[in-house]
Design an enzyme around this catalytic site. Sequence first.
Site, PDB file in Angstrom:
ATOM      1  N   HIS A   1       0.940  -1.272  -0.034  1.00  0.00           N
ATOM      2  CA  HIS A   1      -0.105  -0.007   0.122  1.00  0.00           C
ATOM      3  C   HIS A   1       0.875   1.132   0.099  1.00  0.00           C
ATOM      4  O   HIS A   1       0.547   2.342  -0.602  1.00  0.00           O
ATOM      5  CB  HIS A   1      -0.892   0.006   1.318  1.00  0.00           C
ATOM      6  CG  HIS A   1      -1.847  -1.260   1.294  1.00  0.00           C
ATOM      7  ND1 HIS A   1      -1.794  -1.871   2.623  1.00  0.00           N
ATOM      8  CD2 HIS A   1      -2.823  -1.824   0.557  1.00  0.00           C
ATOM      9  CE1 HIS A   1      -2.655  -2.933   2.338  1.00  0.00           C
ATOM     10  NE2 HIS A   1      -3.587  -2.641   1.141  1.00  0.00           N
TER      11      HIS A   1
ATOM     12  N   CYS B   1     -11.934  -9.503  -2.348  1.00  0.00           N
ATOM     13  CA  CYS B   1     -12.147  -8.731  -3.467  1.00  0.00           C
ATOM     14  C   CYS B   1     -13.127  -7.817  -3.463  1.00  0.00           C
ATOM     15  O   CYS B   1     -13.198  -6.697  -3.996  1.00  0.00           O
ATOM     16  CB  CYS B   1     -12.210  -9.567  -4.678  1.00  0.00           C
ATOM     17  SG  CYS B   1     -10.683 -10.619  -5.292  1.00  0.00           S
TER      18      CYS B   1
ATOM     19  N   HIS C   1      -7.101 -14.069  -3.512  1.00  0.00           N
ATOM     20  CA  HIS C   1      -7.006 -14.023  -1.740  1.00  0.00           C
ATOM     21  C   HIS C   1      -6.823 -15.208  -1.301  1.00  0.00           C
ATOM     22  O   HIS C   1      -6.656 -15.439  -0.210  1.00  0.00           O
ATOM     23  CB  HIS C   1      -7.768 -13.087  -1.365  1.00  0.00           C
ATOM     24  CG  HIS C   1      -7.884 -11.471  -1.724  1.00  0.00           C
ATOM     25  ND1 HIS C   1      -8.879 -11.218  -2.785  1.00  0.00           N
ATOM     26  CD2 HIS C   1      -7.181 -10.612  -1.228  1.00  0.00           C
ATOM     27  CE1 HIS C   1      -8.265  -9.873  -2.820  1.00  0.00           C
ATOM     28  NE2 HIS C   1      -7.522  -9.612  -1.914  1.00  0.00           N
TER      29      HIS C   1
ATOM     30  N   LYS D   1      -3.060  -8.474   3.347  1.00  0.00           N
ATOM     31  CA  LYS D   1      -3.407  -8.493   4.455  1.00  0.00           C
ATOM     32  C   LYS D   1      -4.298 -10.045   4.672  1.00  0.00           C
ATOM     33  O   LYS D   1      -4.131 -10.429   5.763  1.00  0.00           O
ATOM     34  CB  LYS D   1      -4.551  -7.228   4.674  1.00  0.00           C
ATOM     35  CG  LYS D   1      -3.812  -6.124   4.797  1.00  0.00           C
ATOM     36  CD  LYS D   1      -5.068  -4.926   5.106  1.00  0.00           C
ATOM     37  CE  LYS D   1      -5.658  -4.757   3.877  1.00  0.00           C
ATOM     38  NZ  LYS D   1      -6.190  -3.166   4.212  1.00  0.00           N
TER      39      LYS D   1
HETATM   40  O1  ME8 Z   1      -8.460  -2.398  -3.204  1.00  0.00           O
HETATM   41  N1  ME8 Z   1       1.717  -4.355  -3.595  1.00  0.00           N
HETATM   42  O2  ME8 Z   1      -8.255  -1.571  -1.325  1.00  0.00           O
HETATM   43  P1  ME8 Z   1      -7.032  -2.376  -0.644  1.00  0.00           P
HETATM   44  C1  ME8 Z   1       1.106  -3.382  -4.127  1.00  0.00           C
HETATM   45  N2  ME8 Z   1     -10.416  -0.237  -1.366  1.00  0.00           N
HETATM   46  N3  ME8 Z   1       0.151  -2.689  -4.240  1.00  0.00           N
HETATM   47  C2  ME8 Z   1      -0.885  -3.469  -3.406  1.00  0.00           C
HETATM   48  C3  ME8 Z   1      -0.458  -4.564  -2.783  1.00  0.00           C
HETATM   49  C4  ME8 Z   1       0.715  -4.985  -2.768  1.00  0.00           C
HETATM   50  N4  ME8 Z   1       1.250  -6.097  -2.271  1.00  0.00           N
HETATM   51  N5  ME8 Z   1      -1.484  -4.919  -2.082  1.00  0.00           N
HETATM   52  C5  ME8 Z   1      -2.520  -4.021  -2.203  1.00  0.00           C
HETATM   53  C6  ME8 Z   1      -8.862  -1.773  -2.483  1.00  0.00           C
HETATM   54  N6  ME8 Z   1      -2.067  -2.890  -2.932  1.00  0.00           N
HETATM   55  C7  ME8 Z   1     -10.173  -0.827  -2.389  1.00  0.00           C
HETATM   56  C8  ME8 Z   1      -9.863   0.218  -3.500  1.00  0.00           C
HETATM   57  S1  ME8 Z   1     -10.336   2.564  -4.878  1.00  0.00           S
HETATM   58  C9  ME8 Z   1     -12.016   3.175  -5.061  1.00  0.00           C
HETATM   59  C10 ME8 Z   1     -11.021   1.200  -3.896  1.00  0.00           C
HETATM   60  C11 ME8 Z   1      -2.828  -1.994  -3.772  1.00  0.00           C
HETATM   61  O3  ME8 Z   1      -6.814  -1.958   0.674  1.00  0.00           O
HETATM   62  C12 ME8 Z   1      -4.347  -2.423  -4.439  1.00  0.00           C
HETATM   63  O4  ME8 Z   1      -3.890  -2.861  -5.769  1.00  0.00           O
HETATM   64  O5  ME8 Z   1      -7.005  -3.761  -0.980  1.00  0.00           O
HETATM   65  C13 ME8 Z   1      -5.001  -1.008  -4.201  1.00  0.00           C
HETATM   66  O6  ME8 Z   1      -4.580  -0.264  -5.522  1.00  0.00           O
HETATM   67  C14 ME8 Z   1      -4.442  -0.349  -3.262  1.00  0.00           C
HETATM   68  O7  ME8 Z   1      -3.283  -1.009  -2.588  1.00  0.00           O
HETATM   69  C15 ME8 Z   1      -5.467  -0.660  -1.957  1.00  0.00           C
HETATM   70  O8  ME8 Z   1      -5.933  -1.782  -1.507  1.00  0.00           O
END
Ligand code: ME8
Length: 496
Positions: free
Chosen positions: A20, A128, A145, A296
């Site tokens: 993130h 997802c 996931h 997570k």
């Molecule tokens: O998808 N490496 O939230 P999120 C790089 N709430 N990026 C990562 C990652 C990783 N290992 N894991 C997650 C959501 N991300 C929604 C979005 S927007 C209108 C709603 C990235 O908390 C993921 O691809 O699961 C996303 O772009 C962001 O972190 C938030 O992930």
Amino acid sequence: MKYYITNAIKYANDEPHLGHGYEEIISDTIARFYKQRGCDVLLLTGLDEHSTNVFKKAKEKNLDTIKYCDQMEDVFKKVWKSLDINYDIFIRTTSDAHKKAVQEIYKRIKANGDIYEGTYKGNYCDSCEAYKEQSEIADGKCGIHKVSVRFIEETNLFFRLSNYKEQILILIQSGKFKIRPDYRKNEIVSFLKGGLKDLSITRLKAPWGIDVPDHKDQKFYIWFDALINYLTGIGFPDNLEQFSKYWPCDLHVIGQDISRFHCIIWPAMLLSAGIELPSSVLIHGFVLAHGEKLSKTTGNILKPDYICPKFGIDAVRYFLLRESPIGGDIDFSEGKLSERYKRDLANDLGNLVQRTVSMAQRYFQGRVENSTWDRFLADHVDSIKSILPTYFSNFQLSDAVSKIWEVIRLANTYVEQRAPWQQAKEGKLKELNETLFSLLETIKWVSYLTYPFIPNTSVKILSFLGINTLIPIENELKTNEYSIKTSELLFPKLDK
Ligand code: ME8
């Protein structure tokens, strides 16, 4: 010029990991680049709160869901601070303003004839927050996931997504709606060509979510709710003056797992509601550890507050931005980060700054007079200054950073060639002053250029040179002579 850039808002069900953080670092770097060049930039981040997992997590902790989300806001803000993320807007989807925006968009889409009632049957992944096709499920588990999907059958409201296939294809192919990198654009185009199904946008009797006007038993589906945050963040629907100043959005930065939501569902919602599309979507890869995605859900996590104190914020930012072009995955390891730390940061940049500053102090008590800037170094700096905007508009951050490092290495070679210690020994003070002036000029412009990537280090180096600023601006950097202040070690030896 204005530049409105957004991150994906993060689910509030756990604290953020380095994946993130990577997304926030990309956006922050782009935002800093444009801020530094005088643009009116807005950087948005925030929390996506109406997720089933958020509701469950609050229950587990025996907390009221909103109370739990309030706590998570503090947690996220603290982590973003620890990564030097300089956001302008922190949006929460439980805010009244956001609820109003979602209901307004729904009303517009409905008025456009794109909402109907229907029954949904299918498998759902809570992580997802999406229905899954059979092809996306293995052994009853979501392919992304690795958690069990659950079967749902219920009456919902549907959005006529299928109506928008052709329009979206035309907008993508004409370049009006840009998706980067190109291979991600091609994936979206081929998915669109396969046809679109209508989308269920409400949930029956969901315990947590935004109410659907005129359907008391339904709440909005989280993605319909969450995507609208990009409008709420800049004042939609109450402050249309501000909204129209910043919309259309210049850039959405997102991860590869949520590309269809942003490149298909979101543009269709906007088209139906009569709102312009964002200009670009930039899709980054995943941060991995031991070859597996940080997640997570799977528990493979790496926390910024563990890694930053060990290496420093800028080393972490530098590593993530340098390691791969945006789009590729980054397999993170402390070993790889240590390598870059020692070679690029401590040896190349740290060493250049340290020896220049200490020679200026030793030979001239810190006062280096205006002189001629070595042409070769000056030309290199100029060429990078002029190419950087192109790199940024193509989102080639890793190329940009390696180009800047070429100058740092050239400056180190220049030190060896000019051998200032020899000039000092031979009493050639004019030449010595010229050498140090050329190095200081180069270091000053390197600090200017590196600011978006490693802001702390950049500002710190400038302060060593007697230039105090929070954001280095080009026309404030025209020095005639240097008055070097005390310095400190930029990149200390790492603990074993
Ligand atoms: O998808 N490496 O939230 P999120 C790089 N709430 N990026 C990562 C990652 C990783 N290992 N894991 C997650 C959501 N991300 C929604 C979005 S927007 C209108 C709603 C990235 O908390 C993921 O691809 O699961 C996303 O772009 C962001 O972190 C938030 O992930």
